[in-house]
Design an enzyme around this catalytic site. Structure first.
Site, PDB file in Angstrom:
ATOM      1  N   ILE B  45      -4.696  15.093  -9.712  1.00 48.13           N
ATOM      2  CA  ILE B  45      -3.492  14.966 -10.531  1.00 48.13           C
ATOM      3  C   ILE B  45      -3.452  13.590 -11.186  1.00 48.13           C
ATOM      4  O   ILE B  45      -2.386  13.086 -11.536  1.00 48.13           O
ATOM      5  CB  ILE B  45      -2.214  15.229  -9.698  1.00 48.13           C
ATOM      6  CG1 ILE B  45      -2.236  14.395  -8.419  1.00 48.13           C
ATOM      7  CG2 ILE B  45      -2.094  16.700  -9.365  1.00 48.13           C
ATOM      8  CD1 ILE B  45      -0.958  14.503  -7.580  1.00 48.13           C
ATOM      9  N   SER B  87      -1.473  11.698   1.035  1.00 48.12           N
ATOM     10  CA  SER B  87      -2.564  10.715   0.860  1.00 48.12           C
ATOM     11  C   SER B  87      -3.850  11.183   1.526  1.00 48.12           C
ATOM     12  O   SER B  87      -4.588  10.393   2.098  1.00 48.12           O
ATOM     13  CB  SER B  87      -2.139   9.347   1.404  1.00 48.12           C
ATOM     14  OG  SER B  87      -0.941   8.936   0.796  1.00 48.12           O
ATOM     15  N   LYS B 282     -10.392   6.089   3.988  1.00 49.09           N
ATOM     16  CA  LYS B 282      -9.131   6.734   4.371  1.00 49.09           C
ATOM     17  C   LYS B 282      -8.405   7.092   3.070  1.00 49.09           C
ATOM     18  O   LYS B 282      -9.020   7.615   2.156  1.00 49.09           O
ATOM     19  CB  LYS B 282      -8.283   5.789   5.225  1.00 49.09           C
ATOM     20  CG  LYS B 282      -9.021   5.235   6.426  1.00 49.09           C
ATOM     21  CD  LYS B 282      -8.107   4.523   7.412  1.00 49.09           C
ATOM     22  CE  LYS B 282      -7.777   3.132   6.947  1.00 49.09           C
ATOM     23  NZ  LYS B 282      -7.314   2.261   8.063  1.00 49.09           N
ATOM     24  N   GLY B 283      -7.118   6.794   2.988  1.00 46.34           N
ATOM     25  CA  GLY B 283      -6.375   7.123   1.766  1.00 46.34           C
ATOM     26  C   GLY B 283      -5.527   5.951   1.323  1.00 46.34           C
ATOM     27  O   GLY B 283      -5.290   5.013   2.084  1.00 46.34           O
ATOM     28  N   VAL B 284      -5.067   6.016   0.064  1.00 46.18           N
ATOM     29  CA  VAL B 284      -4.280   4.898  -0.472  1.00 46.18           C
ATOM     30  C   VAL B 284      -3.076   5.366  -1.294  1.00 46.18           C
ATOM     31  O   VAL B 284      -2.221   4.574  -1.651  1.00 46.18           O
ATOM     32  CB  VAL B 284      -5.167   3.961  -1.323  1.00 46.18           C
ATOM     33  CG1 VAL B 284      -5.569   4.630  -2.621  1.00 46.18           C
ATOM     34  CG2 VAL B 284      -4.487   2.640  -1.605  1.00 46.18           C
ATOM     35  N   GLU B 286       0.073   7.249  -1.222  1.00 44.92           N
ATOM     36  CA  GLU B 286       1.457   6.869  -0.948  1.00 44.92           C
ATOM     37  C   GLU B 286       1.606   5.457  -0.379  1.00 44.92           C
ATOM     38  O   GLU B 286       2.576   4.774  -0.701  1.00 44.92           O
ATOM     39  CB  GLU B 286       2.098   7.886  -0.007  1.00 44.92           C
ATOM     40  CG  GLU B 286       2.265   9.244  -0.656  1.00 44.92           C
ATOM     41  CD  GLU B 286       2.235  10.354   0.374  1.00 44.92           C
ATOM     42  OE1 GLU B 286       3.251  11.022   0.540  1.00 44.92           O
ATOM     43  OE2 GLU B 286       1.183  10.529   1.027  1.00 44.92           O
TER      44      GLU B 286
END
Ligand code: FES
Ligand code: FES
Lengths: 164, 331
Positions: B45, B87, B282-284, B286
């Protein structure tokens, strides 16, 4: 209702279309001419997603009625690349990573284009002002400002080289 | 008078859906020309997940990024990868793609070992070539894939990943809600005009532990974008509801930051490898917005010596708080 014979130049080509006089320029571009690069965000002149260049001025095409464009020249995002070669701003947006969802991007690039044609060497604050009518929810604007700086520098350099 | 202040906000944030199974699947297929197709349900998105999945596949398969085509988010053909939320996509779909690519790679390595009469454990794929002990072994991946095809062996891999979580105990709330967490600290510098109540954010430094940054430019973009949402949350954005009706349903009454409202943001990427993540990631998504409002509110408290407890910190609220503090001092 009687149709309005709208004649205008779009991206260098003259087009004549019969449209409802109440249609917005945005609708003519997207729904009649199928130039869907121009986006509709708010439809009320607040977001700049629908920005196009009308006779050299940046306008919100959701606020322009089709007959107001009669006899004028419109530039949309589809009209700024030449023979498949991207405009310096388009390339700079790619390099800087200035596109996320992309919804604001066509309007941003045209806002930047209008800015650079007025002021080829804008400072950061002038760039921020120049694109401040265009909302972006994704990028925080940092890379967009960077992209405009990159494009301006490239155009300046070209200009300099051409002048020699 | 203009007063300056500095504030810190820190956070941790779980990657993936809370205490729930949230698996992702992927297919990776090597084609005859040495390129690969990745199929994943992961919806990009704008955060750049398609690029990240292509990078993970390219790294695993030993081919160039330009040789990977990613087909995403088409329920007619791609496996379920769960939502682009929480995330989670780099961590969860990134792992699914890595696992699928490893399976595809295994087929090619097994055949290469047979063709070259070498130990498959020592074979690597890199730059479209078969490598043995840090040297090209004299066969291209295209040749090996052609051999596989000729023998009717498909070089197709399938991978799934579901983060290791447990349900939470309803009585105690205890359990393992997330398989991994992101950490971040942001520092904001503000200037508050005590006459008008206007808060200007001058600078934000945003340090984010993302495990490993698969695509640093994307990570920066996420951090910068998150900070702008955080600035909006801190200073501008409030859904006004009256009797169930939203009173500010447009961008003229619900203001979000423009380019002029944004300070310079200095993203700092902290890479503390996550062992269960794809290549440590990992994620970033949120996390980028979580600490911003806290940092700004702390900076305002530092500037004024007054703490406000309602967001957004509108000029009206700031002026009212300054007046209230002044009058309580007079008493
Ligand atoms: S759609 Fe025209 S300004 Fe938002
Ligand atoms: S890139 Fe998504 S709104 Fe600007």
């Amino acid at each position: 209702m009687e149709k309005f014979q709208l004649k205008m130049k779009v991206n260098g080509r003259t087009v004549t279309v019969a449209v409802e006089p109440g249609l917005r320029l945005l609708d003519v571009l997207r729904d009649v001419l199928h130039l869907t690069g121009t986006k509709e965000g708010c439809g009320e002149g607040e977001c700049g997603a629908c920005s196009v260049i009308l006779d050299g001025e940046l306008v919100d095409s959701c606020l322009v009625l089709a007959p107001q464009a009669h006899g004028k020249e419109v530039v949309t995002i589809e009209g700024i690349s030449r023979e498949g070669e991207l405009d310096a701003l388009q390339r700079a947006f790619l390099t800087a990573g200035a596109v996320q969802c992309g919804y604001c991007t066509p309007g941003m690039i045209l806002a930047a284009k209008a800015l650079l044609s007025r002021n080829p060497n804008p400072g950061r604050q002038e760039i921020a002002r120049g694109i401040s009518g265009n909302l972006c929810r994704c990028t925080g604007y940092a890379k967009i400002v960077k992209a405009v700086e990159l494009a301006a520098a490239e155009l300046q350099q070209k200009e300099g080289a051409a002048g020699v | 008078m203009k007063k300056r202040g500095y504030g810190i906000g820190s956070m941790w944030y779980g990657i993936g859906s809370t205490a729930a199974t949230n698996p992702s699947g992927a297919f990776v297929d090597f084609l005859d020309d040495g390129t690969a197709i990745v199929m994943s349900g992961c919806a990009d998105i704008g955060q750049g997940s398609t690029t990240v999945l292509a990078q993970i596949a390219a790294e695993t398969l030993g081919v160039g990024l330009e040789d990977v085509v990613v087909i995403t988010a088409d329920t007619g053909m791609t496996p379920d990868s769960g939502p682009s939320s929480a995330s989670r996509q780099t961590y969860i779909s990134g792992n699914a793609v890595r696992l699928a690519a490893e399976k595809a790679r295994e087929q090619v390595i097994a055949k290469a070992a047979e063709m070259l009469d070498l130990d498959p454990g020592e074979i690597r794929l890199r730059d479209g070539q078969v490598w043995y002990e840090e040297e090209p072994a004299g066969k291209t991946m295209i040749e090996v894939i052609a051999q596989c095809r000729g023998e009717g062996i498909l070089t197709l891999g399938h991978g799934t990943f579901n983060p290791a979580t447990t349900k939470l105990d309803p009585a105690t709330g205890q359990g393992v809600p997330y398989a991994t967490y992101a950490f971040a600290t942001q520092i904001a510098e503000v200037e508050v005009d005590t006459e008008t109540g206007i808060v200007e954010v001058k600078k934000i430094v945003a340090a984010h532990d993302v495990g490993a940054a698969v695509n640093p430019q994307n990570v920066e973009g996420q951090i910068e974008g998150g900070c702008s949402m955080g600035v909006g949350y801190a200073l501008l954005e409030e859904v006004v509801v009256d009797g169930g009706e939203i009173k500010n349903p447009g961008l003229s009454s619900y203001l979000i930051p423009t380019a002029l409202d944004m300070p310079e943001v200095f993203p700092m990427i902290v890479e503390a490898q996550e062992p269960s993540g794809p290549y440590g990631a990992k994620g970033v998504g949120e996390p980028a917005l979580v600490p911003t409002a806290a940092a700004i509110a702390n900076a305002v408290a530092d500037a004024l010596g007054i703490r406000l407890y309602d967001l957004p910190l509108t000029p009206e609220r700031i002026v009212a708080a300054i007046k209230a503090a002044a009058s309580s001092q007079h008493e």
